[in-house]
Every structure is written in C-alpha cells, then in structure tokens.
Design an enzyme around this catalytic site. Structure first.
Site, PDB file in Angstrom:
ATOM      1  N   HIS A 138       0.858  -1.193   0.000  1.00 43.57           N
ATOM      2  CA  HIS A 138       0.000   0.000   0.000  1.00 43.57           C
ATOM      3  C   HIS A 138       0.888   1.234   0.000  1.00 43.57           C
ATOM      4  O   HIS A 138       1.857   1.303   0.755  1.00 43.57           O
ATOM      5  CB  HIS A 138      -0.909   0.035   1.235  1.00 43.57           C
ATOM      6  N   ASP A 156     -16.020   1.334   5.462  1.00 43.41           N
ATOM      7  CA  ASP A 156     -14.975   2.296   5.098  1.00 43.41           C
ATOM      8  C   ASP A 156     -15.511   3.281   4.065  1.00 43.41           C
ATOM      9  O   ASP A 156     -15.255   4.479   4.131  1.00 43.41           O
ATOM     10  CB  ASP A 156     -13.741   1.569   4.545  1.00 43.41           C
ATOM     11  N   ARG A 215     -16.154  11.504   6.264  1.00 46.81           N
ATOM     12  CA  ARG A 215     -14.927  12.231   6.636  1.00 46.81           C
ATOM     13  C   ARG A 215     -14.586  13.290   5.592  1.00 46.81           C
ATOM     14  O   ARG A 215     -14.125  14.382   5.922  1.00 46.81           O
ATOM     15  CB  ARG A 215     -13.757  11.244   6.774  1.00 46.81           C
ATOM     16  N   SER A 233      -8.792   3.000   8.079  1.00 45.93           N
ATOM     17  CA  SER A 233      -9.329   2.943   6.721  1.00 45.93           C
ATOM     18  C   SER A 233      -8.421   2.109   5.804  1.00 45.93           C
ATOM     19  O   SER A 233      -8.879   1.200   5.093  1.00 45.93           O
ATOM     20  CB  SER A 233      -9.459   4.385   6.192  1.00 45.93           C
ATOM     21  N   LYS A 261      -8.895  -2.358   4.663  1.00 48.15           N
ATOM     22  CA  LYS A 261      -8.964  -2.858   3.280  1.00 48.15           C
ATOM     23  C   LYS A 261      -7.835  -3.845   3.005  1.00 48.15           C
ATOM     24  O   LYS A 261      -8.022  -4.847   2.310  1.00 48.15           O
ATOM     25  CB  LYS A 261      -8.922  -1.677   2.297  1.00 48.15           C
TER      26      LYS A 261
HETATM   27  N1  URA Z   1      -6.541   6.320   1.845  1.00 41.29           N
HETATM   28  C1  URA Z   1      -7.523   5.565   2.381  1.00 41.29           C
HETATM   29  O1  URA Z   1      -7.841   4.503   1.888  1.00 41.29           O
HETATM   30  N2  URA Z   1      -8.142   6.029   3.474  1.00 41.29           N
HETATM   31  C2  URA Z   1      -7.822   7.198   4.063  1.00 41.29           C
HETATM   32  O2  URA Z   1      -8.420   7.550   5.053  1.00 41.29           O
HETATM   33  C3  URA Z   1      -6.806   7.986   3.487  1.00 41.29           C
HETATM   34  C4  URA Z   1      -6.176   7.517   2.372  1.00 41.29           C
END
Ligand code: URA
Length: 429
Positions: free
Chosen positions: A101, A180, A187, A202, A206
């Site tokens: 990521h 999410d 948000r 978040s 994932k």
């Molecule tokens: N990327 C994400 O998936 N979530 C966030 O809150 C910020 C960046």
C-alpha cells in the site's frame, strides 16, 4: 469469499443500545478518554445499521481528529470495518498472499510494476486500490487508460482471476469494507480525513480484508505527499504496523521522500507507458529502485531474482496476462501513446545550464490536476492523455536549451499555464 458476520468483542452485535449511549461516548472521546474495543465496534455497527446518525458519527470523527485513538481503539475500528463486509478467502495451501500500500504520491506508478512482478515471483497479489483524488493519482484510473481494462470486478470474479493469474487489481466493491466507504464519504465532507487514527483504520481494514500473509507499506512524505514530514510518516507507519501485527500479518514499512515525482512521467496513460518500460527491465532508475525496495520485503525471493524477472520479460508477461484477464486489449499496450495522444505536446527547454536542485512534486501534481489528469472532487471525469513526461530529475546536469520536460495538454492555453508551473517547479543552479 466468505461473509463474516460476527462480533470480535463478543455477543452484543446489534444490541448497541443496551451497551452504550452514543452522546456519552462522543463526549468521552472529546475528553480524550480511551473507549473499549466493544464500544468502538458497536459504534461502527450502529452507524452501518442506521441507528447511529451521520451527525453523531461526524462528531465522533472530529473528536478522534483532535484526541486520536489508542492502538486498541484503532485495532477495534479496523476490525469493525473489516467485519462490515466480505473478505478474501484463499484456498488451503495457497502461495504467500502479499500486497503493497502506498500513501500516495506524484507519478507513483509503483503498483503497476510491483503487483505483476511479485506475482511472477510466485506470490498471490489481491490488490484492491483507489482512484486519484486531489494532486495524487490513483492506480485504478491509470489501469483504466488501457482500453477495455475492468477494475469493477465482483468478489467471485476477483477470486477466480487471482487463483488463475496470481494477481488481480481492482476497486473496492459494495461488499468489501462497506463501512470504510460510508465513513470515508462522511470524513470527506466533515474535515476529518487527515486523522492519523482514521487513516490507519481505513487503509488497514482494506488490506487486512485481503487476508494477507505479508504487507509492505510505502509511506511517502514531502511536498507531494499527504504526510509533509518524515516524523508524521513514521507515526502513520508505526500505527499501521501495530494494527497489522495484532492481526497476525507481517507488515513492513519503507519511508520514501516524495519531494520530486517518481520517474519522469505524471498522468494516467503516460504513467502506464513508463510502468511498461520498467516491467521490460528499463525505465527510470528511481522507479525501479522503489519497486525493488518494496518488492524484496514481501516477495520471498532475492533482489537479484526480482531484477531477473524484470530484465527477462517475465514480469511484463504477467502484466499482459493480468490485462487480458481483466478485459483489456493486450495489443493496445504497445499503442497507448497513439491511443491517448494529447492535441498539444509542448517541449520545455532550460533557459540556462547547471545542476537540477529541485523538481517540486507538489507543484507538478497540482499542474497535472489542472491539465485534467486528476479530480478535484470524486465525480469529476479525468483525461487519460494529459500530464507530463521526459521530466528532468534532481541531481542531473543540464545545458541551456536542454529538454527538461514535455507537457501533454488539451489546448495551447492549458499548455502555457502548465509551462509556468513546470518552470516554477524546476530549479537549476
Ligand atoms: N486512503 C484511504 O484509503 N483512506 C484514508 O483515510 C486515506 C487515504
């Protein structure tokens, strides 16, 4: 795929009214108290069932923004988000399941190279990615510049491609971490995106829902990144590592400066073209280095072996298999520059000679967004053809009149505006 439908905190799933009073919980967080894992879980579940209102969750998010969350709270929120949907389930005896990521940067096409490379080394890579927003690009948008490439796979189709090809690159589905999606949308309009605790939950929800063995985090800092300082990037990395470890996943973090763009291209199709060069053993050295630095943490083979997979065309072959499996036209890969040829291509030449001391990622990212390569809001359309390539790199020497970058624009007017930005971004001393 499996539907997870249980409570991590035990027993009270759905019975949140008996366990908590939402206004008190918000007030306690406002005062900086640590909430229990059960309270966090019930709050997220209540939000998903509609029993906790948007305005309550917004207030909670703002309290978290100011007071933060402990490792236990962040872990509980991560789990609650995972359990709101389905997770990947890999067959018994599967090869190592790994992913990367990135917290996002300018010209960051690393995933396009890393995912097929690591798959060609024998790992499974179920990569769920995002779209570009603001000055940073998104892997899904870049992939969609390949004609026919589908990122909107359902979980069953994704599982089939993963088992057959060893890699799948897709967007978040309705059934994958739906909490999410709902929380992020909230948000986004309540000023609570930049909370390190909420970002951690978040992102990690994932990644953990991919049911990984190993994860590498590319945490960027600098003018072109979300985290402006290395210290903040370290805090974010440590939080994500501790959530991953608690869930039994090996998590590694590499902190990478994002003060200049990765590689020499910024813009969707332009970045795919550069990624293809890297997959074929060429491309800019900084891109290849980041790909190898990250891949060697998770691939379970040596750096020399990863280099061989790039240089002998194995990784490129895997990428072509992936494109074919996801509906893309493989023959178009060699013609992307023609397919997405911008009406105006303007060469920028240096006004004087010297050493390149700065190529500012933030300025180039903003200019790329204004050319149409990115989105200011999630509903904006993007233009695959526009952006920059042939960008000079920091530390290179230029003579007066040398090419320092090319602008790909929809109009002459756009190109002229972008030229001003490029000249501001690049410093030659
Ligand atoms: N990327 C994400 O998936 N979530 C966030 O809150 C910020 C960046």
């Amino acid at each position: 795929m499996v539907r997870r439908n249980g409570s991590l905190a035990g027993g009270c799933f759905g019975d949140y009214k008996n366990a908590m009073h939402v206004p008190s919980l918000i007030a306690r967080k406002r005062e900086g108290e640590e909430l229990s894992a059960l309270e966090i879980e019930l709050l997220v579940n209540g939000y998903m069932s509609g029993e906790v209102a948007d305005y309550q969750m917004s207030a909670f998010g703002m309290a978290v923004y100011f007071k933060g969350m402990s490792a236990v709270e962040t872990g509980a929120m991560t789990r609650a988000i995972i359990l709101s949907g389905e997770v990947f389930k890999h067959a018994e005896g599967h090869p190592k399941v790994v992913d990367k990521h990135s917290t996002g940067g300018i010209g960051d096409k690393v995933s396009l190279v890393l995912a097929p490379l690591v798959a060609s080394a024998g790992c499974r890579v179920p990569m769920v990615s995002g779209r570009g927003l603001g000055i940073t690009g998104g892997t899904l948008d870049k992939l969609e510049s390949i004609p026919g490439f589908r990122v909107d796979l359902d979980m069953d189709e994704a599982a089939e491609i993963l088992a057959r090809v060893g890699v799948v690159m897709m967007g978040q589905t309705e059934r994958f971490c739906p909490a999410d999606k709902k929380l992020y949308a909230l948000r986004d309009v309540t000023g609570t995106v930049p909370s390190i605790a909420l970002i951690t939950a978040s992102i990690m929800s994932k990644k953990m829902a991919e049911s990984l063995d190993r994860l590498v985090l590319d945490v960027k800092f600098g003018s072109g990144a979300f985290m402006k300082t290395k210290a903040d990037a370290r805090i974010l990395a440590d939080g994500m590592i501790s959530v991953g470890k608690e869930m039994g996943v090996e998590v590694f973090a590499v902190l990478n400066e994002m003060s200049e763009p990765t590689g020499r291209a910024v813009g969707n199709a332009l970045e795919v073209i550069e990624a293809l060069e890297c997959l074929a053993g060429g491309g800019p050295l900084d891109l290849r280095k980041v790909v190898l630095d990250l891949s060697e943490k998770i691939a379970g083979v040596s750096r020399a072996e990863l280099e061989r997979l790039l240089d002998d065309g194995t990784a490129l072959k895997k990428f072509r298999e992936l494109v074919e499996a996801q509906g893309g036209n493989v023959d178009d890969l060699d013609k992307l520059a023609e397919i997405h040829k911008a009406p105006v291509i303007k060469e920028i030449r240096s006004g004087f000679g010297g050493n390149v001391t700065r190529v500012d990622a933030g300025t180039i990212g903003q200019a790329s967004l204004e050319l149409g390569a990115g989105r200011s809001k999630s509903t904006d359309n993007i233009d695959f053809a526009v952006g920059f390539d042939c960008l000079i790199k920091r530390g290179e020497q230029v003579a007066r009149g040398d090419l320092i970058g090319r602008i790909h624009a929809r109009s002459q007017e756009d190109a002229e505006k972008a030229e001003g930005a490029i000249r501001r971004a690049i410093e030659v001393v």
